[in-house]
Design an enzyme around this catalytic site. Structure first.
Site, PDB file in Angstrom:
ATOM      1  N   SER A 123      78.541  77.898  32.132  1.00  0.00           N
ATOM      2  CA  SER A 123      77.416  77.700  31.524  1.00  0.00           C
ATOM      3  C   SER A 123      76.786  78.659  30.454  1.00  0.00           C
ATOM      4  O   SER A 123      77.277  79.594  30.190  1.00  0.00           O
ATOM      5  CB  SER A 123      76.296  77.517  32.644  1.00  0.00           C
ATOM      6  OG  SER A 123      76.848  76.620  33.680  1.00  0.00           O
TER       7      SER A 123
ATOM      8  N   ASN B  53      79.900  86.618  37.588  1.00  0.00           N
ATOM      9  CA  ASN B  53      79.318  87.964  36.641  1.00  0.00           C
ATOM     10  C   ASN B  53      77.828  88.106  36.914  1.00  0.00           C
ATOM     11  O   ASN B  53      77.172  87.363  37.674  1.00  0.00           O
ATOM     12  CB  ASN B  53      79.337  87.190  35.137  1.00  0.00           C
ATOM     13  CG  ASN B  53      79.439  87.970  34.188  1.00  0.00           C
ATOM     14  OD1 ASN B  53      79.639  89.379  34.590  1.00  0.00           O
ATOM     15  ND2 ASN B  53      78.972  87.612  33.011  1.00  0.00           N
TER      16      ASN B  53
ATOM     17  N   SER C  59      69.458  35.335  37.621  1.00  0.00           N
ATOM     18  CA  SER C  59      69.341  34.557  38.835  1.00  0.00           C
ATOM     19  C   SER C  59      68.183  33.589  38.628  1.00  0.00           C
ATOM     20  O   SER C  59      67.542  33.707  37.952  1.00  0.00           O
ATOM     21  CB  SER C  59      68.594  35.771  39.805  1.00  0.00           C
ATOM     22  OG  SER C  59      68.183  35.370  40.839  1.00  0.00           O
TER      23      SER C  59
ATOM     24  N   ALA D  83      68.802  30.544  37.495  1.00  0.00           N
ATOM     25  CA  ALA D  83      69.450  29.905  36.377  1.00  0.00           C
ATOM     26  C   ALA D  83      69.738  28.337  36.774  1.00  0.00           C
ATOM     27  O   ALA D  83      69.607  27.473  35.932  1.00  0.00           O
ATOM     28  CB  ALA D  83      70.232  30.547  35.458  1.00  0.00           C
TER      29      ALA D  83
ATOM     30  N   LYS E 125      72.581  28.137  38.625  1.00  0.00           N
ATOM     31  CA  LYS E 125      74.259  28.261  38.653  1.00  0.00           C
ATOM     32  C   LYS E 125      74.867  27.372  40.009  1.00  0.00           C
ATOM     33  O   LYS E 125      75.703  26.757  40.117  1.00  0.00           O
ATOM     34  CB  LYS E 125      74.835  29.714  38.641  1.00  0.00           C
ATOM     35  CG  LYS E 125      74.284  30.450  37.449  1.00  0.00           C
ATOM     36  CD  LYS E 125      74.973  31.941  37.382  1.00  0.00           C
ATOM     37  CE  LYS E 125      74.120  32.548  38.583  1.00  0.00           C
ATOM     38  NZ  LYS E 125      72.774  32.895  38.431  1.00  0.00           N
TER      39      LYS E 125
ATOM     40  N   SER F  98      76.887  37.953  37.323  1.00  0.00           N
ATOM     41  CA  SER F  98      77.897  38.831  36.358  1.00  0.00           C
ATOM     42  C   SER F  98      77.291  38.929  34.834  1.00  0.00           C
ATOM     43  O   SER F  98      77.686  38.379  33.912  1.00  0.00           O
ATOM     44  CB  SER F  98      79.329  38.065  36.196  1.00  0.00           C
ATOM     45  OG  SER F  98      79.141  36.629  35.872  1.00  0.00           O
TER      46      SER F  98
END
Lengths: 643, 304
Positions: A24, A157, A461, A463, A465, A533
């Site tokens: 880092s 280190n 959701s 709609a 379908k 989807s």
């Protein structure tokens, strides 16, 4: 002093060991390398003199010389005090020569780390003893393991700042090993160090009598890398066809695996043509044999058509040729990787066109979680499917970096935009042929009087379908057709009951449904999928699973306010309250299809009207024959046939 | 084919890599040129180029940017090498600069280098339409060079922009460019000064005799031992050239290149002497002292 300073006489002829340093910001990488250079006497008086000046101007160590300034080169990074590019350093001990890739720790420069790691044998991972294993430590370790590095030196280190405490060291080592055990390293060696003072960098430390192991350089000097596989079959990508005159036709290249002798039987990939090695040509006189790493020119007994990009290999080599792959891609450009866009694909000496479709997932380099993605942004790492316009000879990256590594190039600008590792070839189409050779989809279609297809209904959701899907299903069955509805909620009760609602699980949810739908379509069913989807990538993935023309994407288009006003299941209200996260339309995007086969505007269509539209489409597309044997209006011609 | 074979030596590995880089250029570029500066690195570069194309002749011309201030021995060596290897040697000088009277004594190292080297190189590349220039720079020479790519991209107008440099992974060098853009290619990127000398010894590569100690006329100026190579050297009042046994660690324009007192008159003694050297190679060059990050600024302007 480095164990035996390099001198021309004492110099080892051993091939260079290449290592990469990662850690880092402020872990002391540059200081460590600066010290190595200093102690191997590769820092000259004039450098030291300018170091004195620079230390006062830029240094962070007060009056002491800041060794980091020996290696931080570009003006920009000297001003910012960070390393922003890969720098290569060279030094030697009496044991061997070294090439160090000094790479930056900042997240936004992952691409440089990957670049530095691509040619390294060993990774030196630095950890600040006060901070321990950080997110960056994990990320860097993952990246070096991804790039095929098998040996790690964990340098803890700044031990001086934890009073050289052994328990502090051991705690860090334990925490690192826990993580690194999953990364497949062959060796992980931990060394407590203080780079500023040089403790355990080049010499044993007086301050840590509890540590009995080697210093970092003692360890690297003695490290034996596994010898390259002597039994690996010969392979050489043809770089350049050398034809100075009609009598000479040589294939120049660097051997990437195995050995070749005069008289060996070889073949040319991808063509598969065979011949015998006539000569191995180098300027100092033809050698009898040549091996991996050597740049040579081969002539063959037969006049074959061989050009740049072909691979010459042993006749019985098992190197495959393929045009479709699963691969890991590291994205290196500000412009994201886009699915469906064409890039130049360069692997070994071959350049072809590649399309990414689809991105399977993105790897969160901090947690190693797989996340859904449809594009890769700068410094993203993802697993993708690659489709090339021509087959290439390859081996998986894990077996050979030269035949399994590739870069992607922007066609317009010519910039290198990504790099990747080939994992394996995809042979989906071959498998389908093999599995269904006797009764194929056409036979099934003829039997049922319909073509198998996938009707993919996507939308918010609420709609409508499921309602529409149900109506289409009923209509088809009533007309003697064979159909089935895969409903999002129903599937989660069985096939996908092990999946939750994390982004990753949602992608898997869709993938499984898409595969099942493809199987059903292959069996001859009109398969109706009713899923929100929301992402274009997943829908494209589903589309790619079935033959062209048999995927019908239906956008059930309802404005969010309308769907939310209906809120049949009360989900929008929950999402608005924050009781439901990742809810499409509220706190997760919905990507409307750009060119769906059917677009249904539910603000003007009723559910019945929408179902009719879909059935009408199936008739027109010839997926189903006319219903009840009645010719459709305007479709009185020859009866619909099944192809 | 069984049994363990010894791995390639360090130098053979470097050699194979450089040849590989040359062949990438042979295969992929339209109008490449080999930049030849007559020094030891150029000698190694040319040697590797001839190996890379063997048995074909070098498929590109060789370009020398001539400031007119090189050592006389360098010119003689250059012309002889061109004959020996049948090279298509091109020489370009910035005439405009010459006419303006730019010269290392009057103008100083910075202006001289800019006008007679950087600008001259750009002129030459444009004049002959070269799209790829191969040069012998090494990453170990200088800090800003440590990050240089093997295939270094130059935007239109030969501009070097660190942000536009392409990541180089494995051995995949991306040499693609559009009209007006160009590449500088550095096959010796991974070589060190020690490697260069070891390889010269191993392969018996001819180099300019100035690298070896001999009695030469020098004057001391600004901490540098400068050789009075011809009558153009303006001696200051009281300055008398002294004959001293010196050699040069790097070669450039003679008024800008400091000599080192030395008695190393052949390769073995030279390598011996290098063991004890405590200054860097570029220390004898005036141009690098012009300011912090001066090399980076020069590169942005098109210096290779």
């Amino acid at each position: 002093m480095v164990s035996g300073t390099a001198t021309p006489e004492a110099r080892s002829t051993a091939p260079a060991l290449r290592f990469i340093t990662c850690g880092s910001v402020d872990d002391g990488k540059s200081t460590l390398i600066g010290r190595l250079l200093y102690e191997s006497r590769l820092v000259y008086d004039d450098h030291l003199e300018s170091l004195g000046v620079d230390s006062q101007r830029f240094g962070t160590r007060g009056a002491e010389p800041d060794y980091a300034l020996l290696v931080d080169g570009l003006a920009a990074e000297r001003e910012q005090g960070i390393t922003i590019d890969v720098a290569y350093r060279y030094f030697a001990t009496s044991a061997r020569n070294y090439v160090v890739a000094d790479t930056p720790g900042h997240e936004q420069y992952t691409r440089n780390m990957v670049t530095g790691a691509s040619n390294a044998d060993v990774a030196v991972v630095l950890v600040d003893a006060r901070k321990g294993v950080l997110v960056q430590t994990r990320r860097h370790s993952f990246l070096v393991s991804l790039l095929g590095i098998r040996h790690v030196v964990l340098v803890v280190n700044k031990m001086d700042l934890v009073d050289f405490s052994e328990p502090a060291f051991q705690a860090i080592v334990r925490s690192y090993r826990q993580f690194a055990d999953t990364l497949g390293f062959r060796s992980v060696v931990a060394i407590p160090a203080c780079a500023v003072r040089g403790d355990n960098v080049t010499r044993a430390s007086d301050s840590m009598p509890w540590y009995h192991g080697p210093s970092m350089m003692e360890y690297l000097d003695a490290l034996q890398l596994a010898p390259s596989d002597e039994t690996a079959g010969f392979a050489m990508p043809v770089q350049w066809v050398n034809r100075p005159n009609a009598d000479f036709r040589g294939y120049a290249g660097r051997i990437v695996a195995g050995w070749v002798r005069k008289g060996d039987a070889v073949k040319v990939l991808p063509s598969g043509r065979e011949s015998i090695v006539d000569r191995i040509v180098v300027k100092d006189g033809d050698p009898e044999e040549a091996g991996a790493g050597e740049s040579v020119t081969l002539t063959l007994r037969d006049a074959l058509d061989v050009s740049r990009g072909d691979v010459l290999c042993r006749r019985d080599a098992t190197i495959e040729c393929a045009a479709q792959f699963e691969a890991t891609v590291v994205w290196m450009h500000d412009e994201p990787l886009l699915q469906g866009r064409e890039y130049l694909f360069r692997q070994a000496s071959r350049t072809v066109l590649a399309t990414v479709a689809p991105v399977k997932y993105r790897i969160n380099v901090n947690t190693l979680e797989q996340q859904p993605a449809e594009r890769l942004e700068l410094n993203d790492i993802g697993v993708v499917e690659l489709s090339l316009d021509q087959a290439v000879a390859f081996t998986p990256y894990a077996s050979n970096r030269d035949l399994g590594g590739f870069i992607l190039i922007d066609r317009l600008s010519g910039a290198t935009v990504g790099a990747g590792l080939l994992h394996f070839a995809l042979r989906r189409s071959q498998n389908i042929r093999w599995q269904a050779i006797d009764v194929d989809r056409h036979v099934r279609a003829a039997q049922k009087g319909q073509k198998g297809c996938v009707i993919w209904m996507t939308g918010l959701s609420g709609a409508g379908k499921s309602t529409i899907a149900n109506l289409v299903d009923r209509g088809l069955v009533a007309a003697g057709r064979h159909s089935y509805v895969l409903d999002g909620d129903n599937v989660r009760h069985g096939l996908n009951k092990d999946l939750g609602f994390t982004a990753q699980d949602r992608v898997e949810n869709i993938r499984r449904v898409a595969e099942v739908a493809a199987l059903m379509a292959d069996a001859g069913l009109v398969t109706i999928v009713s899923f929100i989807s929301p992402f274009e990538a997943e829908r494209r993935m589903a589309r790619a699973l079935v033959p062209p023309g048999t995927f019908i994407e239906v956008h059930v288009d309802t404005p969010l306010r309308v769907a939310e006003a209906r809120d049949v299941k009360g989900l929008y209200a929950k999402a608005r309250r924050g009781a439901l996260t990742n809810f499409t339309g509220i706190d997760s995007p919905y990507e409307a299809p750009k060119a769906p086969e059917i677009h249904l505007d539910t603000t003007v269509l009723t559910a019945e009207g929408a179902a009719e539209r879909i059935i009408g489409y199936l008739l027109e597309a010839g997926i189903i024959g006319s219903l009840d044997g009645r010719p459709e209006p305007g479709k009185a011609g020859p009866p619909p046939t099944v192809p | 084919m069984t049994g363990i074979r010894s791995p390639m030596s360090h130098l053979r590995q470097l050699e194979a890599e450089s040849i590989f880089i040359f062949r990438e250029v042979f295969a992929e570029s339209e109008h490449p040129v080999l930049l030849y500066s007559v020094g030891k690195d150029s000698s190694v570069l040319l040697h590797l180029a001839l190996k890379a194309c063997y048995p074909a002749p070098l498929p590109m011309p060789v370009l020398h940017i001539d400031t007119t201030w090189k050592f006389r021995e360098m010119y003689a060596f250059r012309d002889q090498i061109a004959v020996t290897h049948g090279l298509n040697l091109l020489v370009h000088t910035n005439r405009e600069g010459l006419e303006r009277g730019v010269n290392p004594f009057v103008s100083g190292s910075q202006e001289h280098t800019d006008v007679m080297k950087t600008q001259a190189l750009r002129q030459a590349l444009d004049k002959w339409g070269f799209d790829v220039a191969i040069a012998g720079a090494r990453r170990d020479e200088e800090k800003s060079r440590a990050k240089e790519r093997v295939f270094s991209f130059r935007a239109a107008g030969h501009r070097w922009d660190p942000k536009q440099q392409r990541p180089e992974l494995w051995s995949l060098y991306n040499g693609r460019k559009r009209r007006g853009e160009s590449m500088r290619v550095f096959p010796l990127s991974n070589w060190t000064e020690f490697d260069i000398w070891d390889y010269i010894m191993l392969e018996r590569i001819p180099v300019v005799p100035l690298y070896f100690a001999a009695p030469r006329p020098v004057v001391e100026r600004g901490g540098l031992l400068l050789m009075v190579d011809d009558e153009r050297f303006p001696l200051r009042p009281g300055e008398v050239p002294q004959i001293r046994s010196v050699r040069f660690r790097t070669l450039g324009c003679y008024p800008l290149t400091g000599a080192t007192p030395s008695t190393a008159s052949d390769l073995p003694t030279l390598l011996q002497e290098m063991r004890t050297i405590t200054t860097s190679e570029r220390q004898g060059r005036a141009i690098d002292h012009d300011g912090a990050a001066s090399m980076e600024a020069k590169k942005r302007e098109g210096y290779f």
